[in-house]
Design a protein around this motif. Structure first.
Motif, PDB file in Angstrom:
ATOM      1  N   UNK A  95       0.830  -1.208   0.000  1.00  0.00           N
ATOM      2  CA  UNK A  95       0.000   0.000   0.000  1.00  0.00           C
ATOM      3  C   UNK A  95       0.871   1.267   0.000  1.00  0.00           C
ATOM      4  N   UNK A  96       0.200   2.410   0.046  1.00  0.00           N
ATOM      5  CA  UNK A  96       0.946   3.668  -0.085  1.00  0.00           C
ATOM      6  C   UNK A  96       1.879   3.893   1.120  1.00  0.00           C
ATOM      7  N   UNK A  97       1.496   3.405   2.297  1.00  0.00           N
ATOM      8  CA  UNK A  97       2.371   3.581   3.466  1.00  0.00           C
ATOM      9  C   UNK A  97       3.676   2.794   3.260  1.00  0.00           C
ATOM     10  N   UNK A  98       3.556   1.578   2.737  1.00  0.00           N
ATOM     11  CA  UNK A  98       4.742   0.748   2.460  1.00  0.00           C
ATOM     12  C   UNK A  98       5.639   1.486   1.447  1.00  0.00           C
ATOM     13  N   UNK A  99       4.997   2.060   0.446  1.00  0.00           N
ATOM     14  CA  UNK A  99       5.773   2.737  -0.613  1.00  0.00           C
ATOM     15  C   UNK A  99       6.502   3.957  -0.055  1.00  0.00           C
ATOM     16  N   UNK A 100       5.822   4.720   0.803  1.00  0.00           N
ATOM     17  CA  UNK A 100       6.466   5.922   1.390  1.00  0.00           C
ATOM     18  C   UNK A 100       7.730   5.525   2.144  1.00  0.00           C
ATOM     19  N   UNK A 101       7.642   4.385   2.841  1.00  0.00           N
ATOM     20  CA  UNK A 101       8.779   3.947   3.651  1.00  0.00           C
ATOM     21  C   UNK A 101       9.906   3.363   2.778  1.00  0.00           C
TER      22      UNK A 101
END
Ligand SMILES: Cc1cc2nc3c(=O)[nH]c(=O)nc-3n(C[C@H](O)[C@H](O)[C@H](O)COP(=O)(O)OP(=O)(O)OC[C@H]3O[C@@H](n4cnc5c(N)ncnc54)[C@H](O)[C@@H]3O)c2cc1C
Length: 484
Positions: A121-127
């Motif tokens: 998800x987008x949180x994984x991608x941000x990290x």
């Protein structure tokens, strides 16, 4: 006349993979290549990605061979000392319909056997991919995607095949193929192959001629497919951008290609591209402003900070496409002929699996395969100063002072690496560049070309005026400079 059990036509990654695989057996094998060096066709101009197998239809040959090829490439890289980096890929979606498409791609990949697929998800991608656009909604993560140097892979396959007895004939263009009537010779040669360097005979003929596979097949009597080149323009960025991304970044695929990518490369410089445009001319390797604009606008949707000033080089490659899938088949109408054609992307990845398929087709069609008692499986890893720590460089210089004689300052390439490359088969300036990276940096050889010309002349016994960039017709020094 040279006579072989098997002749392989084409010294790209597919031809060299086939030659190396078959060199395990007690066979006389010849490889014919029209260029002055191996890997000067499609295999020199691609993205260097060892794809995991996603984005292929479940019933396709290329999908099956890609998944198998990903596993085999790792093993062969270990054996030959080629650097394989498993960096993983992210296919990025920006909205709900894109996320649905990712689910479909995941299911398709899993059916093909692609391991460890995961929707992130987008949180994984941000990290994990901080420079990715914050508009990204999620991605399909395929951790088994890798990167290699495509030309070094082909050179090392070729070198290892030759060590195992394959005879490689360069500057040998196949011009005509005659079928020898049955029983007319004791050894049952079926093909007489006329080339720019004389005639060759073979019992089996493997056509791995890339963009020209349709023309070779026609010479042998099979005229039922056409190769349509699909051009891909790619742009290389400065090495300073090496850590701009941590993964290979893909958009959602289109009908004809995997889309325009942000690519990590095994030597460090990131790359952006490729475009996908059908062209008529099999020699058209031009790049265009239109291609650059398309690439920049596409990749900036994923990485908005990409700067056109960081582009240091560009090139185009032609995918040898014939319809949507690979052709790998024994031609019953011309016994002994195997066509390996339409090897578009992911042909680099699939090459070792194609080689196994060709071996099995030969066996099924009458060739006895007897293993050699000794097969040279391994090859000593090539030294690249740019890839070793300073402490290692110091040791190397103590061992041989030529490691301290830096010829290419942009890429830190020593005279020793250049002479080693020549000893291993480099005959041209491009051959040196692909093997060592000398001339591949920001100055494009401004500092090192004259030195490289001199080293090549000294090592090969040629005159400087006869040294070429990529084979006959690309001489660097004008012929009227008789004094050099
Ligand atoms: C822009 C681009 C990006 C790509 N990216 C990837 C990627 O990231 N991953 C991936 O898996 N695949 C990728 N591919 C696909 C991959 O590059 C090809 O599938 C692969 O290189 C094909 O290898 P080959 O040996 O069949 O062809 P080639 O390398 O072209 O080899 C064929 C050889 O045959 C020789 N030949 C032709 N005619 C004759 C003749 N008459 N006599 C003697 N020799 C002859 C040629 O000179 C050539 O050397 C990409 C392709 C392109 C164009």
């Amino acid at each position: 006349m040279n006579a072989y059990d098997i002749i392989v036509i084409g010294g790209g990654v597919v031809g060299t993979s086939i030659a190396r695989e078959l060199s395990r057996y007690k066979l006389r094998i010849g490889l014919l290549e029209k260029e002055e060096e191996l890997a000067f066709g499609v295999s020199k101009s691609n993205s260097g990605i060892i794809h995991p197998g996603t984005q292929n239809p479940t019933d396709s040959l290329k999908g099956k061979l890609c998944v198998q090829g990903n596993k085999l490439t790792r093993k062969i890289c270990k054996e030959l000392g080629v650097v394989f980096k498993e960096v993983g890929e992210l296919i990025v979606a920006f909205d709900d319909s894109g996320m649905e498409e990712l689910m479909r791609l995941k299911k398709e990949g899993e059916e093909l056997g692609v391991p460890k697929l995961e929707i992130v998800d987008s949180a994984w991608l941000k990290k994990n991919e901080p420079n990715l656009s914050d508009k990204a909604a999620g991605a399909l993560y395929a951790p088994t995607a890798g990167i290699i140097s495509p030309y070094r892979f082909a050179y090392d396959l070729g070198e290892n095949a030759a060590k195992n007895g394959v005879e490689i004939h360069l500057l040998t263009e196949v011009q005509n193929i005659n079928l020898i009537p049955e029983n007319s010779t004791a050894e049952k040669y079926r093909f007489e192959v006329s080339t720019s360097k004389g005639s060759f005979r073979a019992r089996y003929l493997i056509n791995a001629a890339g963009l020209f596979a349709d023309e070779i097949s026609k010479m042998a009597g099979i005229d039922n497919f056409k190769i349509t080149p699909r051009k891909g323009e790619e742009f290389l960025l400065d090495k300073n951008d090496e850590h701009m991304t941590d993964h290979l970044l893909f958009p959602l695929p289109t009908k004809t290609s995997k889309g325009v990518l942000v690519i990590k490369t095994s030597d460090g410089n990131p790359m952006i591209g490729p475009t996908a445009k059908e062209v008529e001319d099999k020699e058209d390797l031009s790049t265009t402003d239109e291609g650059l604009e398309k690439v920049l606008s596409s990749v900036r949707k994923m990485i908005p900070t990409i700067n056109s000033n960081d582009i240091i080089a560009y090139f185009a490659g032609l995918r040898p496409a014939s319809g949507h899938d690979f052709i790998v088949r024994y031609e019953d109408k011309v016994p002994g002929l195997i066509n390996v054609a339409g090897i578009q992307s992911p042909g680099l990845t699939a090459a070792p699996a194609i080689a196994l398929m060709v071996r099995d087709l030969l066996k099924k069609n009458g060739l006895t395969l007897r293993r050699k008692i000794f097969f040279h499986r391994h090859r000593r890893k090539t030294v690249h100063l740019f890839a070793v720590p300073l402490s290692e460089t110091e040791k190397l210089v103590k061992k041989d002072a030529a490691y301290g004689d830096i010829v290419c300052r942009c890429e830190m390439v020593s005279a020793k690496e250049v002479t080693d490359a020549i000893a291993r088969g480099a005959k041209t300036l491009d051959g040196i560049k692909f093997r060592t990276r000398a001339q591949a940096g920001r100055c494009h050889g401004g500092f090192c070309t004259t030195r490289l010309l001199r080293i090549l002349a000294d090592e090969t016994g040629k005159k400087v005026i006869d040294i070429t960039k990529r084979g006959p017709g690309s001489e660097i020094v004008k012929k009227d400079r008789r004094d050099v």
